[in-house]
Design an enzyme around this catalytic site. Structure first.
Site, PDB file in Angstrom:
ATOM      1  N   GLY A 118     -19.532 -21.260   6.727  1.00  0.00           N
ATOM      2  CA  GLY A 118     -18.440 -21.654   7.605  1.00  0.00           C
ATOM      3  C   GLY A 118     -18.269 -20.822   8.851  1.00  0.00           C
ATOM      4  O   GLY A 118     -17.892 -21.336   9.897  1.00  0.00           O
ATOM      5  N   GLU A 119     -18.555 -19.537   8.790  1.00  0.00           N
ATOM      6  CA  GLU A 119     -18.265 -18.660   9.916  1.00  0.00           C
ATOM      7  C   GLU A 119     -18.983 -19.067  11.202  1.00  0.00           C
ATOM      8  O   GLU A 119     -18.359 -19.099  12.272  1.00  0.00           O
ATOM      9  CB  GLU A 119     -18.576 -17.210   9.554  1.00  0.00           C
ATOM     10  CG  GLU A 119     -17.614 -16.597   8.571  1.00  0.00           C
ATOM     11  CD  GLU A 119     -17.861 -16.984   7.114  1.00  0.00           C
ATOM     12  OE1 GLU A 119     -18.792 -17.780   6.839  1.00  0.00           O
ATOM     13  OE2 GLU A 119     -17.117 -16.493   6.255  1.00  0.00           O
TER      14      GLU A 119
END
Length: 148
Positions: free
Chosen positions: A132-133
């Site tokens: 996700g980052e």
């Protein structure tokens, strides 16, 4: 021999030097944005994300993580505005009356996700990485598109 606090096969660069991360996740984004100057509204027409997820354990879950993280990032860029009280620093925008998180209607009309191939991570669980980052950070492409 394995150093304390490190995964097998990973060693510190120098004795006494702290390692803060076992690996890095990479990604990039490209956005096509329509801006209506009369209404002061922006609409993301197309959003392309390339992300390094390592060896994916489940590509469908990774895709969902990228979509969710990117939408969260788009909220940071377009609709969310945290307001703080200058006298005591408390958060003023604590509910959805003042704070506007993105919804499904804010998803880009065209959303393309590409996972890097052959990007296995020897320090991750079965070669995987966080997903996700990079997608959150790739959302800064929307900010860049609106500035131009």
């Amino acid at each position: 021999e394995k150093e304390p606090g490190l995964l097998p096969g990973v060693s510190s660069a120098a004795a006494g030097e702290a390692i803060h991360y076992q690996y890095h996740s990479y990604g990039c984004g490209l956005a096509l944005v329509r801006y209506d100057a009369l209404l002061a509204e922006a609409r993301v027409l197309r959003f392309d994300v390339v992300t390094d997820q390592g060896k994916s354990l489940n590509p469908a879950i990774d895709l969902g993580q990228v979509h969710g993280a990117a939408l969260m990032g788009l909220g940071y860029m377009l609709t969310e505005a945290l307001e703080f009280d200058p006298s005591d620093g408390s958060l003023r925008s604590q509910g959805t009356w003042e704070y506007k998180p993105p919804s499904a209607a804010d998803m880009p009309e065209e959303f393309n996700v590409t996972f890097l191939a052959h990007a296995e991570n020897p320090a991750g669980v079965f070669g995987s990485k966080a997903v996700g980052e990079p997608a959150i950070l790739a959302s800064s492409a929307v900010h860049a598109a609106l500035r131009h």
